[in-house]
Motif scaffolding. Structure first.
Motif, short mmCIF file in Angstrom:
data_model
loop_
_atom_site.label_atom_id
_atom_site.label_comp_id
_atom_site.label_asym_id
_atom_site.label_seq_id
_atom_site.Cartn_x
_atom_site.Cartn_y
_atom_site.Cartn_z
N CYS A 1 0.92 -58.38 21.09
CA CYS A 1 1.29 -58.98 20.01
C CYS A 1 2.19 -57.99 18.97
N CYS B 1 0.08 -57.78 15.44
CA CYS B 1 -1.21 -57.05 15.10
C CYS B 1 -1.85 -56.52 16.45
N CYS C 1 0.40 -65.64 19.29
CA CYS C 1 -0.81 -64.64 19.10
C CYS C 1 -1.75 -65.88 18.39
N CYS D 1 -3.19 -63.74 14.94
CA CYS D 1 -2.53 -63.76 13.65
C CYS D 1 -1.89 -65.02 13.60
ZN LIG Z 1 -1.16 -61.22 16.40
#
Ligand SMILES: [Zn+2]
Length: 287
Positions: free
Chosen positions: A7, A10, A34, A37
């Motif tokens: 990702c 994050c 993702c 997040c």
């Molecule tokens: Zn993420």
């Protein structure tokens, strides 16, 4: 060759494929969602947000470094692929991706041999004689270091030799009879404990010994040909990047004519690059 996807926001690996982003020049690009997040992202394979196809970009870089000028390259793309690109874009790609790949390959280690050969070329810059220095490991034919300077003196020779041994020290380095070398060797390699040089300095003075090392000469001739035709090298600001481009082309892209092997492979770096080696190197550098 693998490019690990994670990702963008994050760095999570907990994601799934979710639709595509349409791009004008690079077709459909996979989008990811993702689960941590809750954001969408696309994988940067090195060509994120580039307006041109990665094959055109890597072909241009490869051919430019193999001696086609950026203007000739622009004309070829226009004639054969009906692609309008300015020669400045091509220079821009060479710079951008050389920097990216350089950062990646700088971290690699190599298995090299005990004999290095160093050589300098004078570059006629219209009244100014610049110097291009190059060091090669005989066993692998890997370029171990290059240097560009405005003159030949012990300090520049020392800078050059220092760069050339960053990935491994040989038993000896052979140079020509350049008067600046002995002092540079003493400064860099003299040890009181050993009572001499830790890296032996072999001088090949052809006018005295009448012996030439023809095999290593052919490697240097190839590099010198490149350097002579590399107009961009004479603009000092671009010299460091173009030198790195030459190293990458020599060490990672082109197979040695008689050994039929790329120097990086001989030095134990099987990067598993496919047919388009620049493309795969860029992808590896981006993961
Ligand atoms: Zn993420």
């Amino acid at each position: 060759m693998k490019n690990t996807i994670k990702c963008k926001n994050c760095s999570s690996l907990n994601f799934c494929k979710k639709g595509f982003r349409r791009t004008e020049h690079r077709g459909k690009i996979q989008k990811y969602y993702c689960k941590d997040c809750h954001k969408f992202f696309t994988n940067d394979d090195g060509f994120y947000r580039m307006r041109n196809n990665e094959k055109i970009i890597t072909m241009s870089i490869d051919m430019y470094i193999s001696n086609l000028s950026s203007r000739k390259m622009r004309n070829q793309l226009s004639r054969h692929l009906n692609t309008k690109i300015s020669h400045m874009s091509i220079l821009d790609w060479v710079r951008r991706y050389t920097l990216k790949v350089s950062k990646f390959v700088d971290k690699l280690g190599y298995n090299m041999g005990n004999s290095f050969y160093a050589d300098e070329t004078l570059i006629d810059c219209g009244g100014r004689d610049d110097r291009f220095w190059c060091c090669i490991d005989w066993d692998t034919r890997l370029i171990t270091g290059v240097h560009y300077s405005l003159s030949g003196n012990p300090i520049e020779a020392q800078k050059f030799l220092f760069k050339s041994i960053q990935k491994g020290k040989p038993k000896f380095i052979q140079t020509d009879g350049g008067v600046f070398y002995p002092k540079a060797f003493r400064k860099l390699f003299y040890s009181n404990k050993v009572g001499g040089l830790t890296v032996e300095h072999k001088i090949q003075n052809a006018s005295v010994t009448k012996i030439h090392n023809y095999r290593i000469e052919t490697v240097f001739m190839k590099i010198k040909d490149r350097v002579d035709d590399f107009r961009g090298l004479k603009a000092l600001w671009s010299a460091p990047i173009l030198m790195n481009a030459l190293i990458i082309q020599h060490n990672f892209i082109e197979a040695h004519t008689t050994l039929d092997e790329v120097p990086c492979n001989r030095a134990g770096q099987e990067l598993d690059l496919g047919e388009n080696r620049w493309l795969d190197l860029i992808k590896l550098s981006s993961s």
